[in-house]
Design an enzyme around this catalytic site. Structure first.
Site, PDB file in Angstrom:
ATOM      1  N   GLU A 269     -65.971 -82.087 -44.894  1.00 19.20           N
ATOM      2  CA  GLU A 269     -64.989 -81.028 -44.604  1.00 19.20           C
ATOM      3  C   GLU A 269     -64.857 -80.824 -43.087  1.00 19.20           C
ATOM      4  O   GLU A 269     -63.744 -80.714 -42.567  1.00 19.20           O
ATOM      5  CB  GLU A 269     -65.465 -79.747 -45.291  1.00 19.20           C
ATOM      6  CG  GLU A 269     -64.571 -78.538 -45.154  1.00 19.20           C
ATOM      7  CD  GLU A 269     -65.216 -77.326 -45.821  1.00 19.20           C
ATOM      8  OE1 GLU A 269     -65.278 -76.265 -45.172  1.00 19.20           O
ATOM      9  OE2 GLU A 269     -65.675 -77.436 -46.984  1.00 19.20           O
TER      10      GLU A 269
ATOM     11  N   ARG B 141     -86.892-102.660 -24.485  1.00 14.00           N
ATOM     12  CA  ARG B 141     -87.994-101.937 -25.122  1.00 14.00           C
ATOM     13  C   ARG B 141     -89.289-102.742 -25.015  1.00 14.00           C
ATOM     14  O   ARG B 141     -90.363-102.179 -24.771  1.00 14.00           O
ATOM     15  CB  ARG B 141     -87.685-101.650 -26.603  1.00 14.00           C
ATOM     16  CG  ARG B 141     -86.533-100.677 -26.822  1.00 14.00           C
ATOM     17  CD  ARG B 141     -86.304-100.387 -28.308  1.00 14.00           C
ATOM     18  NE  ARG B 141     -87.355 -99.523 -28.825  1.00 14.00           N
ATOM     19  CZ  ARG B 141     -88.158 -99.828 -29.833  1.00 14.00           C
ATOM     20  NH1 ARG B 141     -88.050-101.012 -30.425  1.00 14.00           N
ATOM     21  NH2 ARG B 141     -89.077 -98.977 -30.246  1.00 14.00           N
TER      22      ARG B 141
ATOM     23  N   ALA C 247     -78.524 -67.697 -48.329  1.00 10.74           N
ATOM     24  CA  ALA C 247     -79.559 -68.733 -48.354  1.00 10.74           C
ATOM     25  C   ALA C 247     -80.695 -68.396 -47.394  1.00 10.74           C
ATOM     26  O   ALA C 247     -80.483 -67.785 -46.346  1.00 10.74           O
ATOM     27  CB  ALA C 247     -78.951 -70.085 -47.998  1.00 10.74           C
TER      28      ALA C 247
ATOM     29  N   GLY D 277     -64.610 -71.619 -52.083  1.00  5.49           N
ATOM     30  CA  GLY D 277     -64.438 -70.308 -51.471  1.00  5.49           C
ATOM     31  C   GLY D 277     -64.298 -69.211 -52.517  1.00  5.49           C
ATOM     32  O   GLY D 277     -64.579 -69.408 -53.701  1.00  5.49           O
TER      33      GLY D 277
ATOM     34  N   LYS E 245     -73.512 -80.993 -51.953  1.00  7.39           N
ATOM     35  CA  LYS E 245     -72.689 -79.910 -51.387  1.00  7.39           C
ATOM     36  C   LYS E 245     -72.760 -79.935 -49.861  1.00  7.39           C
ATOM     37  O   LYS E 245     -71.756 -79.718 -49.174  1.00  7.39           O
ATOM     38  CB  LYS E 245     -73.165 -78.552 -51.922  1.00  7.39           C
ATOM     39  CG  LYS E 245     -72.479 -77.330 -51.272  1.00  7.39           C
ATOM     40  CD  LYS E 245     -70.966 -77.344 -51.482  1.00  7.39           C
ATOM     41  CE  LYS E 245     -70.280 -76.030 -51.213  1.00  7.39           C
ATOM     42  NZ  LYS E 245     -70.415 -75.426 -49.917  1.00  7.39           N
TER      43      LYS E 245
END
Length: 445
Positions: free
Chosen positions: A179, A434, A65, A119, A172
């Site tokens: 994963e 803030r 990539a 894989g 993906k």
């Protein structure tokens, strides 16, 4: 090169003749020599390679990539005709896929950014495939992708059209983030069982074998049980002689960066990325271990009871991780106008890919029941597991904290669960601060 070769062999095995090309003549010749009698046809120039294909041409790119993908596309373009299809099967950053899709579309070409998980073995025998791009172009490559994809237990191929431009590569990327979370949760369970019960590798293998026969049944639990009994050539348990530094290829980082861009609290998966980073500070950790004090781990009590607590904590942690990941998919779908089908995405993860697991069917079921559900934790099945298992998760995290065992993802699971179910959070004070120092204003209740 191995992924490309294996995908070519997979396609060939389904009855197709496959033209192959590699910049290195030697690599091309090597593939042909290793696979005599196969319907693989080698070409040694890009022009000959492209001209060998019937139109509309379907070209699968498997290159590293980044700039290499752009270079490969540029080398192909002079020989392409309008309507030809380039499929990028690399681990590409989704924004690059969006750009390439836009640029190639403007020139009349089709571009399908495709996530491929499983894989080297998956590429050969059947991966999980996540294609994104022009729907009409997907229809032209769907017959091939359907034939080479993994097949789930119910006979369904693990491929579906994900959405426009970068959707496939985005899914993906989130798959890879999930994963990371799965792997870190399992590593923490291992650490707890070793630190709390001093389990031997054989006992760990037995425990994971039992877990793999129940709710936790998955590829990662399955390979982990095998890892515990693997020995090296000297007869030592391999897991005990592997350096405790976990590397990464950057896809987990991309998932976390996208979460920050989208304002998504992807805390568990991001902690799993940070856990790899801190593991890589081995020299610093060894030095710090001689300076910084902490409690000595005390026995965790009844063996069977603690193992069951860790199992429950692991399952609920996994559910939180997937809830975060799918929540991010929902945010990305809205941001990029992808109209993602979350139930279908869970379905194609059921075989071929690294995160394949029995419980993915529960995710598909949850979205079938309520496609617009804001968070998987709210689905009846997952809510019931959270009700039943949260005490085990809390007990395990409390034990780890009291005994100095780092459990960043288990702790993140508890914090996220309690934050998500809190009708009120102390953010009112932050907003007041803030406004005090920066006049950022605030909303009244």
């Amino acid at each position: 090169a191995v992924m490309g070769r294996n995908l070519a062999l997979n396609i060939e095995s389904r009855g197709y003749t496959v033209s192959i090309f590699n910049r290195s003549r030697e690599k091309t010749e090597e593939v042909i020599a290793e696979n005599p009698g196969k319907k693989l046809v080698p070409y040694y120039t890009v022009k000959e390679f492209v001209e060998s294909l019937e139109t509309p041409r379907r070209i699968l790119l498997m290159v590293k990539a980044g700039a290499g993908t752009d270079a490969a596309i540029d080398s192909l373009k002079p020989y392409l005709d309008k309507g030809d299809i380039i499929i990028d099967g690399g681990n590409t950053f989704f924004q690059d896929t969006i750009r390439r899709n836009r640029e190639l579309s403007a020139e009349g070409f089709n571009f399908i950014g495709t996530g491929v998980s499983g894989g080297e073995e998956g590429a050969l025998k059947g991966p999980s495939i996540m294609p994104g791009g022009q729907k009409e172009a997907y229809e032209l490559v769907a017959p091939i992708l359907t034939k080479i994809a993994a097949v789930a237990e119910d006979g369904e191929p693990c491929v579906t059209y994900i959405g426009a431009d970068g959707a496939g590569h985005y899914v993906k990327m989130v798959h890879n983030g999930i994963e990371y979370g799965d792997m870190q949760l399992i590593a923490e369970a291992y650490s707890l069982l070793k630190g709390g019960l001093n389990l031997s590798n054989e006992e760990l293998a037995q425990t994971f074998t039992e877990w793999n026969n129940g709710e936790l049944s998955s590829y990662l639990i399955d390979i982990t049980k095998d890892i515990f009994t693997k020995k090296d050539e000297d007869g030592n348990y391999l897991v005990d002689v592997i350096l405790d530094e976990a590397a990464n290829k950057g896809t987990g980082k991309w998932t976390s960066q996208s979460a920050l861009d989208l304002g998504e609290p992807l805390s568990l998966i991001t902690e799993s990325v940070f856990a790899r980073y801190i593991s890589s500070l081995k020299d610093q950790r060894v030095a710090a271990s001689k300076v910084l004090s902490g409690p000595q781990a005390q026995p965790a009590g009844d063996k069977a009871e603690f193992i069951e607590k860790v199992r429950r904590a692991l399952y609920l942690g996994k559910i939180v991780s997937y809830a975060q990941g799918f929540s991010q998919l929902r945010a990305a779908s809205e941001e990029y106008n992808w109209d993602l089908n979350y139930g279908e995405i869970a379905k194609i993860f059921r075989a071929g890919c690294i995160i394949r697991a029995q419980f993915l069917q529960k995710i598909t079921d949850a979205y079938a029941e309520n496609p617009q559900i804001a968070n998987l934790l709210l689905a009846p099945y997952f809510k019931q597991i959270a009700d039943d298992y949260q005490q085990a998760l809390r007990d395990v995290v409390a034990y780890a904290v009291q005994n100095g065992i780092p459990v960043p993802t288990f702790a993140a699971a508890v914090a996220y669960y309690d934050s998500y179910r809190a009708a009120f959070l102390p953010a009112n004070l932050i907003q007041a601060q803030r406004d005090y120092f920066g006049a950022h204003t605030y909303k009244r209740i």
